[in-house]
Write a protein that holds these residues in place. Structure first.
Motif, PDB file in Angstrom:
ATOM      1  N   ALA A 184       0.856  -1.190   0.000  1.00  0.00           N
ATOM      2  CA  ALA A 184       0.000   0.000   0.000  1.00  0.00           C
ATOM      3  C   ALA A 184       0.886   1.231   0.000  1.00  0.00           C
ATOM      4  O   ALA A 184       1.942   1.243   0.634  1.00  0.00           O
ATOM      5  N   PRO A 185       0.488   2.263  -0.726  1.00  0.00           N
ATOM      6  CA  PRO A 185       1.298   3.479  -0.719  1.00  0.00           C
ATOM      7  C   PRO A 185       1.270   4.118   0.654  1.00  0.00           C
ATOM      8  O   PRO A 185       0.302   3.981   1.409  1.00  0.00           O
ATOM      9  N   GLU A 186       2.368   4.746   1.000  1.00  0.00           N
ATOM     10  CA  GLU A 186       2.409   5.452   2.274  1.00  0.00           C
ATOM     11  C   GLU A 186       1.653   6.756   2.137  1.00  0.00           C
ATOM     12  O   GLU A 186       1.823   7.493   1.166  1.00  0.00           O
ATOM     13  N   HIS A 187       0.778   7.015   3.102  1.00  0.00           N
ATOM     14  CA  HIS A 187       0.010   8.247   3.098  1.00  0.00           C
ATOM     15  C   HIS A 187       0.444   9.088   4.286  1.00  0.00           C
ATOM     16  O   HIS A 187       0.491   8.612   5.407  1.00  0.00           O
ATOM     17  N   SER A 188       0.763  10.286   4.018  1.00  0.00           N
ATOM     18  CA  SER A 188       1.174  11.211   5.062  1.00  0.00           C
ATOM     19  C   SER A 188      -0.039  11.922   5.614  1.00  0.00           C
ATOM     20  O   SER A 188      -0.976  12.229   4.890  1.00  0.00           O
ATOM     21  N   ARG A 189      -0.051  12.195   6.914  1.00  0.00           N
ATOM     22  CA  ARG A 189      -1.119  12.982   7.509  1.00  0.00           C
ATOM     23  C   ARG A 189      -0.853  14.461   7.329  1.00  0.00           C
ATOM     24  O   ARG A 189      -1.632  15.282   7.743  1.00  0.00           O
ATOM     25  N   THR A 190       0.223  14.794   6.676  1.00  0.00           N
ATOM     26  CA  THR A 190       0.556  16.198   6.486  1.00  0.00           C
ATOM     27  C   THR A 190      -0.115  16.694   5.214  1.00  0.00           C
ATOM     28  O   THR A 190       0.231  16.272   4.123  1.00  0.00           O
ATOM     29  N   ALA A 191      -1.105  17.560   5.367  1.00  0.00           N
ATOM     30  CA  ALA A 191      -1.777  18.129   4.203  1.00  0.00           C
ATOM     31  C   ALA A 191      -0.823  19.078   3.502  1.00  0.00           C
ATOM     32  O   ALA A 191       0.057  19.667   4.125  1.00  0.00           O
ATOM     33  N   GLN A 192      -1.003  19.206   2.221  1.00  0.00           N
ATOM     34  CA  GLN A 192      -0.158  20.109   1.461  1.00  0.00           C
ATOM     35  C   GLN A 192      -0.397  21.531   1.952  1.00  0.00           C
ATOM     36  O   GLN A 192      -1.502  22.021   1.965  1.00  0.00           O
ATOM     37  N   ARG A 193       0.626  22.208   2.377  1.00  0.00           N
ATOM     38  CA  ARG A 193       0.487  23.510   3.005  1.00  0.00           C
ATOM     39  C   ARG A 193       0.941  24.671   2.145  1.00  0.00           C
ATOM     40  O   ARG A 193       0.793  25.803   2.519  1.00  0.00           O
ATOM     41  N   SER A 194       1.493  24.398   0.966  1.00  0.00           N
ATOM     42  CA  SER A 194       1.973  25.495   0.125  1.00  0.00           C
ATOM     43  C   SER A 194       0.885  25.987  -0.822  1.00  0.00           C
ATOM     44  O   SER A 194       1.073  26.970  -1.511  1.00  0.00           O
ATOM     45  N   VAL A 195      -0.239  25.290  -0.880  1.00  0.00           N
ATOM     46  CA  VAL A 195      -1.351  25.677  -1.740  1.00  0.00           C
ATOM     47  C   VAL A 195      -2.625  25.715  -0.917  1.00  0.00           C
ATOM     48  O   VAL A 195      -2.685  25.208   0.197  1.00  0.00           O
ATOM     49  N   VAL A 196      -3.639  26.293  -1.504  1.00  0.00           N
ATOM     50  CA  VAL A 196      -4.934  26.329  -0.843  1.00  0.00           C
ATOM     51  C   VAL A 196      -5.560  24.937  -0.927  1.00  0.00           C
ATOM     52  O   VAL A 196      -5.555  24.303  -1.979  1.00  0.00           O
ATOM     53  N   ASN A 197      -6.086  24.457   0.192  1.00  0.00           N
ATOM     54  CA  ASN A 197      -6.725  23.145   0.251  1.00  0.00           C
ATOM     55  C   ASN A 197      -8.238  23.291   0.153  1.00  0.00           C
ATOM     56  O   ASN A 197      -8.796  24.302   0.560  1.00  0.00           O
ATOM     57  N   ASN A 198      -8.883  22.259  -0.360  1.00  0.00           N
ATOM     58  CA  ASN A 198     -10.337  22.169  -0.306  1.00  0.00           C
ATOM     59  C   ASN A 198     -10.656  21.033   0.652  1.00  0.00           C
ATOM     60  O   ASN A 198     -10.329  19.881   0.374  1.00  0.00           O
ATOM     61  N   ILE A 199     -11.274  21.368   1.768  1.00  0.00           N
ATOM     62  CA  ILE A 199     -11.537  20.404   2.830  1.00  0.00           C
ATOM     63  C   ILE A 199     -13.034  20.107   2.859  1.00  0.00           C
ATOM     64  O   ILE A 199     -13.847  21.009   3.059  1.00  0.00           O
ATOM     65  N   SER A 200     -13.379  18.855   2.647  1.00  0.00           N
ATOM     66  CA  SER A 200     -14.783  18.452   2.708  1.00  0.00           C
ATOM     67  C   SER A 200     -15.124  18.017   4.123  1.00  0.00           C
ATOM     68  O   SER A 200     -14.378  17.251   4.738  1.00  0.00           O
ATOM     69  N   VAL A 201     -16.250  18.503   4.622  1.00  0.00           N
ATOM     70  CA  VAL A 201     -16.776  18.075   5.919  1.00  0.00           C
ATOM     71  C   VAL A 201     -18.127  17.435   5.638  1.00  0.00           C
ATOM     72  O   VAL A 201     -19.038  18.079   5.116  1.00  0.00           O
ATOM     73  N   LEU A 202     -18.236  16.158   5.953  1.00  0.00           N
ATOM     74  CA  LEU A 202     -19.463  15.414   5.702  1.00  0.00           C
ATOM     75  C   LEU A 202     -20.243  15.259   6.994  1.00  0.00           C
ATOM     76  O   LEU A 202     -19.716  14.782   7.995  1.00  0.00           O
TER      77      LEU A 202
END
Length: 190
Positions: free
Chosen positions: A7-25
């Motif tokens: 499985a690919p390694e997934h980082s909990r670090t969101a990309q911080r150099s760009v604007v993120n779109n965060i979905s809240v369900l």
């Protein structure tokens, strides 16, 4: 070197150099709300309150999630100018009972979010399961709805989120209004 798939390694670090779109369900258990509120409001301007633990829970992507201080509250990480999109569904995925968020407004003097706006997106090639085995899927146009805002500042804000809840009619074919409700979640942006 292993021959097994990794499985690919997934980082909990969101990309911080760009604007993120965060979905809240927001996931709503309409049956629980119906059992606790047998006489709902039929007026969208006078919705009935529900307690934060009456069948409502909120989730966001793992990379942004910090904690859930209660079933109807959420803490997540975001940057200034990140976009947050609030969506709602029922435990049946709106296929039986259904929910529509029809308004979000802040209640505190702390304004973590800019005003919320309704957003619709129609994707012409959305996938749906095919018969009889679900895959390969069929593609069809589907419209998705959200309430969006940009992060204005970090902090904690109490909101009122307004919900229209629907149930199936006696024929089992049509979703009809059950009632209008609201709840006041606390959302903390770090």
């Amino acid at each position: 070197m292993s021959n097994t798939a990794q499985a690919p390694e997934h980082s909990r670090t969101a990309q911080r150099s760009v604007v993120n779109n965060i979905s809240v369900l927001t996931i709503v258990d309409v049956e629980q709300i119906k059992s606790l509120n047998p006489n709902p409001s039929q007026d969208p301007d006078k919705p009935q309150p529900i307690h934060y633990n009456q069948g409502v829970t909120m989730r966001c992507p793992y990379d942004h999630f910090v904690s859930e201080p209660g079933p109807g509250n959420i803490t997540f990480k975001a940057n200034l100018q990140d976009t947050v999109s609030f969506r709602a569904t029922t435990v049946s995925g709106n296929s039986e009972n259904a929910v529509i968020v029809y308004k979000i407004k802040g209640n505190d003097s702390v304004n973590v979010f800019n005003p919320f706006l309704t957003n619709t997106i129609t994707r012409t090639g959305s996938v749906v399961p095919s018969s009889p085995n679900s895959v390969p899927p069929l593609t069809t146009p589907l419209t998705f709805y959200s309430f969006d805002s940009k992060i204005k500042s970090k902090g904690t804000e109490v909101f009122t989120i307004y919900l229209a809840l629907y149930e199936l009619d006696a024929s089992g074919e049509n979703q009809v209004l059950y009632g209008y409700f609201y709840w006041d979640p606390t959302i903390q942006v770090q």
